[in-house]
Design a protein around this motif. Structure first.
Motif, mmCIF file in Angstrom:
data_model
loop_
_atom_site.group_PDB
_atom_site.id
_atom_site.type_symbol
_atom_site.label_atom_id
_atom_site.label_comp_id
_atom_site.label_asym_id
_atom_site.label_seq_id
_atom_site.Cartn_x
_atom_site.Cartn_y
_atom_site.Cartn_z
ATOM 1 N N LYS A 167 0.843 -1.206 0.000
ATOM 2 C CA LYS A 167 0.000 0.000 0.000
ATOM 3 C C LYS A 167 0.878 1.256 0.000
ATOM 4 C CE LYS A 167 -4.376 -1.409 2.148
ATOM 5 N NZ LYS A 167 -4.233 -2.855 2.253
ATOM 6 N N ILE A 168 1.927 1.250 0.818
ATOM 7 C CA ILE A 168 2.843 2.388 0.864
ATOM 8 C C ILE A 168 3.488 2.582 -0.504
ATOM 9 C CG2 ILE A 168 5.054 3.188 1.815
ATOM 10 C CD1 ILE A 168 4.166 1.968 4.498
ATOM 11 N N PHE A 169 3.941 1.479 -1.100
ATOM 12 C CA PHE A 169 4.555 1.564 -2.424
ATOM 13 C C PHE A 169 3.578 2.170 -3.427
ATOM 14 C CE2 PHE A 169 5.271 -0.092 -6.677
ATOM 15 C CZ PHE A 169 6.626 0.147 -6.868
ATOM 16 N N LYS A 170 2.363 1.673 -3.449
ATOM 17 C CA LYS A 170 1.361 2.161 -4.408
ATOM 18 C C LYS A 170 1.052 3.637 -4.206
ATOM 19 C CE LYS A 170 -1.160 -2.193 -5.209
ATOM 20 N NZ LYS A 170 -2.461 -2.894 -5.050
ATOM 21 N N ASN A 171 1.150 4.101 -2.958
ATOM 22 C CA ASN A 171 0.773 5.481 -2.642
ATOM 23 C C ASN A 171 1.934 6.461 -2.644
ATOM 24 O OD1 ASN A 171 -2.265 5.804 -1.783
ATOM 25 N ND2 ASN A 171 -1.622 3.791 -1.027
ATOM 26 N N LEU A 172 3.126 5.990 -3.019
ATOM 27 C CA LEU A 172 4.250 6.908 -3.176
ATOM 28 C C LEU A 172 3.959 7.897 -4.308
ATOM 29 C CD1 LEU A 172 7.309 4.484 -2.890
ATOM 30 C CD2 LEU A 172 6.714 6.300 -1.266
ATOM 31 N N ASN A 173 4.241 9.145 -4.071
ATOM 32 C CA ASN A 173 4.031 10.165 -5.106
ATOM 33 C C ASN A 173 5.144 10.163 -6.143
ATOM 34 O OD1 ASN A 173 1.680 11.058 -3.803
ATOM 35 N ND2 ASN A 173 2.822 12.516 -2.532
ATOM 36 N N ASP A 174 6.325 9.703 -5.747
ATOM 37 C CA ASP A 174 7.505 9.746 -6.612
ATOM 38 C C ASP A 174 7.523 8.536 -7.547
ATOM 39 O OD1 ASP A 174 10.102 9.696 -7.724
ATOM 40 O OD2 ASP A 174 10.888 10.836 -6.026
ATOM 41 N N LYS A 175 7.093 8.742 -8.772
ATOM 42 C CA LYS A 175 7.013 7.645 -9.735
ATOM 43 C C LYS A 175 8.399 7.120 -10.097
ATOM 44 C CE LYS A 175 4.809 6.315 -14.077
ATOM 45 N NZ LYS A 175 3.981 6.771 -15.229
ATOM 46 N N GLU A 176 9.405 7.977 -10.024
ATOM 47 C CA GLU A 176 10.767 7.550 -10.362
ATOM 48 C C GLU A 176 11.262 6.469 -9.393
ATOM 49 O OE1 GLU A 176 15.308 9.378 -10.816
ATOM 50 O OE2 GLU A 176 13.603 10.724 -10.490
ATOM 51 N N ILE A 177 10.995 6.665 -8.111
ATOM 52 C CA ILE A 177 11.393 5.660 -7.117
ATOM 53 C C ILE A 177 10.625 4.369 -7.349
ATOM 54 C CG2 ILE A 177 11.283 5.046 -4.672
ATOM 55 C CD1 ILE A 177 11.932 7.896 -3.961
ATOM 56 N N LYS A 178 9.331 4.493 -7.612
ATOM 57 C CA LYS A 178 8.506 3.303 -7.838
ATOM 58 C C LYS A 178 9.011 2.520 -9.055
ATOM 59 C CE LYS A 178 4.003 3.879 -7.331
ATOM 60 N NZ LYS A 178 2.661 4.490 -7.456
ATOM 61 N N SER A 179 9.339 3.229 -10.105
ATOM 62 C CA SER A 179 9.845 2.568 -11.309
ATOM 63 C C SER A 179 11.197 1.924 -11.054
ATOM 64 C CB SER A 179 9.962 3.577 -12.458
ATOM 65 O OG SER A 179 8.693 4.049 -12.838
ATOM 66 N N ARG A 180 12.029 2.599 -10.288
ATOM 67 C CA ARG A 180 13.353 2.040 -9.984
ATOM 68 C C ARG A 180 13.224 0.711 -9.247
ATOM 69 N NH1 ARG A 180 18.358 5.375 -7.188
ATOM 70 N NH2 ARG A 180 19.945 3.757 -7.464
ATOM 71 N N ILE A 181 12.307 0.667 -8.276
ATOM 72 C CA ILE A 181 12.108 -0.566 -7.514
ATOM 73 C C ILE A 181 11.482 -1.641 -8.386
ATOM 74 C CG2 ILE A 181 10.819 -1.587 -5.592
ATOM 75 C CD1 ILE A 181 11.205 1.095 -4.100
ATOM 76 N N SER A 182 10.479 -1.277 -9.149
ATOM 77 C CA SER A 182 9.827 -2.232 -10.046
ATOM 78 C C SER A 182 10.820 -2.829 -11.034
ATOM 79 C CB SER A 182 8.687 -1.539 -10.795
ATOM 80 O OG SER A 182 8.126 -2.391 -11.769
ATOM 81 N N ASN A 183 11.675 -1.979 -11.586
ATOM 82 C CA ASN A 183 12.668 -2.445 -12.570
ATOM 83 C C ASN A 183 13.647 -3.447 -11.970
ATOM 84 O OD1 ASN A 183 11.410 -0.659 -14.268
ATOM 85 N ND2 ASN A 183 13.088 0.813 -14.356
ATOM 86 N N MET A 184 13.923 -3.300 -10.671
ATOM 87 C CA MET A 184 14.836 -4.230 -10.007
ATOM 88 C C MET A 184 14.313 -5.660 -10.056
ATOM 89 S SD MET A 184 15.899 -2.019 -6.648
ATOM 90 C CE MET A 184 16.754 -3.415 -5.918
ATOM 91 N N TYR A 185 12.994 -5.810 -10.157
ATOM 92 C CA TYR A 185 12.380 -7.138 -10.208
ATOM 93 C C TYR A 185 12.069 -7.569 -11.642
ATOM 94 C CZ TYR A 185 11.848 -6.393 -5.184
ATOM 95 O OH TYR A 185 12.084 -6.156 -3.841
ATOM 96 N N GLY A 186 12.625 -6.824 -12.601
ATOM 97 C CA GLY A 186 12.439 -7.197 -13.998
ATOM 98 C C GLY A 186 11.067 -6.898 -14.543
ATOM 99 N N VAL A 187 10.354 -5.978 -13.907
ATOM 100 C CA VAL A 187 9.012 -5.595 -14.375
ATOM 101 C C VAL A 187 9.054 -4.101 -14.686
ATOM 102 C CG1 VAL A 187 6.545 -5.603 -13.880
ATOM 103 C CG2 VAL A 187 8.018 -7.351 -12.841
ATOM 104 N N TYR A 188 8.783 -3.754 -15.946
ATOM 105 C CA TYR A 188 8.996 -2.383 -16.409
ATOM 106 C C TYR A 188 7.689 -1.625 -16.627
ATOM 107 C CZ TYR A 188 13.533 -4.476 -16.833
ATOM 108 O OH TYR A 188 14.698 -5.149 -16.529
ATOM 109 N N ASN A 189 6.626 -2.186 -16.091
ATOM 110 C CA ASN A 189 5.318 -1.542 -16.129
ATOM 111 C C ASN A 189 4.801 -1.527 -14.688
ATOM 112 O OD1 ASN A 189 2.276 -1.643 -16.106
ATOM 113 N ND2 ASN A 189 2.569 -1.317 -18.309
ATOM 114 N N LEU A 190 4.591 -0.329 -14.136
ATOM 115 C CA LEU A 190 4.242 -0.216 -12.718
ATOM 116 C C LEU A 190 2.937 -0.919 -12.373
ATOM 117 C CD1 LEU A 190 5.217 3.393 -11.565
ATOM 118 C CD2 LEU A 190 5.928 1.218 -10.561
ATOM 119 N N SER A 191 1.932 -0.752 -13.198
ATOM 120 C CA SER A 191 0.641 -1.372 -12.886
ATOM 121 C C SER A 191 0.753 -2.894 -12.899
ATOM 122 C CB SER A 191 -0.442 -0.905 -13.870
ATOM 123 O OG SER A 191 -0.141 -1.322 -15.191
#
Length: 290
Positions: A167-191
């Motif tokens: 929930k915290i991850f989803k509600n982060l305002n900073d999309k750059e951080i969210k994308s950086r974390i998502s990319n670490m898991y090999g997923v390049y689409n946030l949704s």
């Protein structure tokens, strides 16, 4: 059995009348019924039911239901171990990257510049008196810092559940951080990343609450991403859920991914030559024997 409590002897007699073959000694049967419970064990002889009167396939053995139950137990233990690894890894990444982006703000999880206001409005659902008292480091923090309403993020998030971390991850305002974390898991689409995490949390909660696993069906289909294929294109089965765990785990540790895959295969391999249970495994979990 209606709404009336029944004795072991009544339970056994009813199952016999429906075609159950008891291949354990009577005392062992009663021991199992007391250990697992008639109602819970019923989930595991349900695949053998053939009509609305709960009659069973001819020759159905009590041991078949018990073996299916313990398959679930062993599977739950395997999945819990590796889901914990993923949960801790996601928590660590969220704390590390967000805390380092907002170094001067140790309470960023309640800052509307960092987190969506809707989450902040509901923070006391998670950070309440029970939370402060049941987690020793949080309790000690408040004893030492009397004026702090909350403990710093690196302490607080350590004790939030997998679901709250997401929930915290989803509600982060900073999309750059969210994308950086998502990319670490090999997923390049946030949704799609959030959808995969939803799958893992559903699976984790099922395990945590001793839910039935072998015929698990997800409430919604798993998002498709490259390198993640599902047997028979079934995106809601247990096997597909396991594939998501393996995929995400592999981005954390390839050796742990291989270890988990081997444990799953070894568990199902035990039933390769058991005609009845193999059929149930293949039909219900969508697992494919090789």
């Amino acid at each position: 059995m209606g709404n009336i409590a029944t004795t072991f002897n009544q339970q056994i007699a009813l199952l016999e009348s429906r075609g159950m073959v008891f291949d354990f000694e009577p005392n062992k049967v009663k021991e199992i019924l007391l250990d697992i419970g008639y109602y819970r064990l019923g989930f595991y002889w349900h695949p053998f039911v053939i009509d609305e009167n709960h009659n069973l396939i001819k020759g159905t053995k009590f041991s078949d239901a018990v073996n299916l139950y313990y398959l679930d137990v062993d599977l739950r233990n395997i999945l819990t171990k590796y889901l914990n690894r993923i949960e801790i890894n996601l928590r660590t990444n969220v704390v590390y990257y967000v805390s380092n982006k907002y170094r001067t703000n140790p309470f960023w999880f309640i800052d509307p510049k960092v987190i969506n206001q809707i989450f902040i409005n509901n923070i006391d659902r998670y950070y309440n008196d029970e939370f402060k008292l049941s987690n020793k480091p949080i309790k000690k923090h408040h004893q030492k810092y009397l004026n702090d309403k909350y403990a710093p993020a690196w302490k607080t998030l350590e004790f939030f559940s997998f679901g709250v971390i997401l929930k915290i991850f989803k509600n982060l305002n900073d999309k750059e951080i969210k994308s950086r974390i998502s990319n670490m898991y090999g997923v390049y689409n946030l949704s799609k990343f959030e959808s995969l995490m939803d799958t893992l949390i559903f699976l984790r909660n099922t395990c945590a609450h001793c839910g039935v696993l072998f015929d698990l069906k997800l409430p919604k289909g798993i998002s498709k991403i490259p390198d993640l294929d599902f047997n028979n294109n079934d995106r809601m089965s247990l096997d597909s859920s396991i594939k998501v765990v393996l995929y995400i785990l592999g981005k954390i540790s390839e050796s742990r991914r291989q270890e988990m895959e081997q444990e799953i295969n070894c568990l199902f391999e035990k039933y390769r030559n058991h005609q009845i249970l193999r059929r149930i495994i293949e039909e219900k979990t969508n697992f494919v024997y090789k």
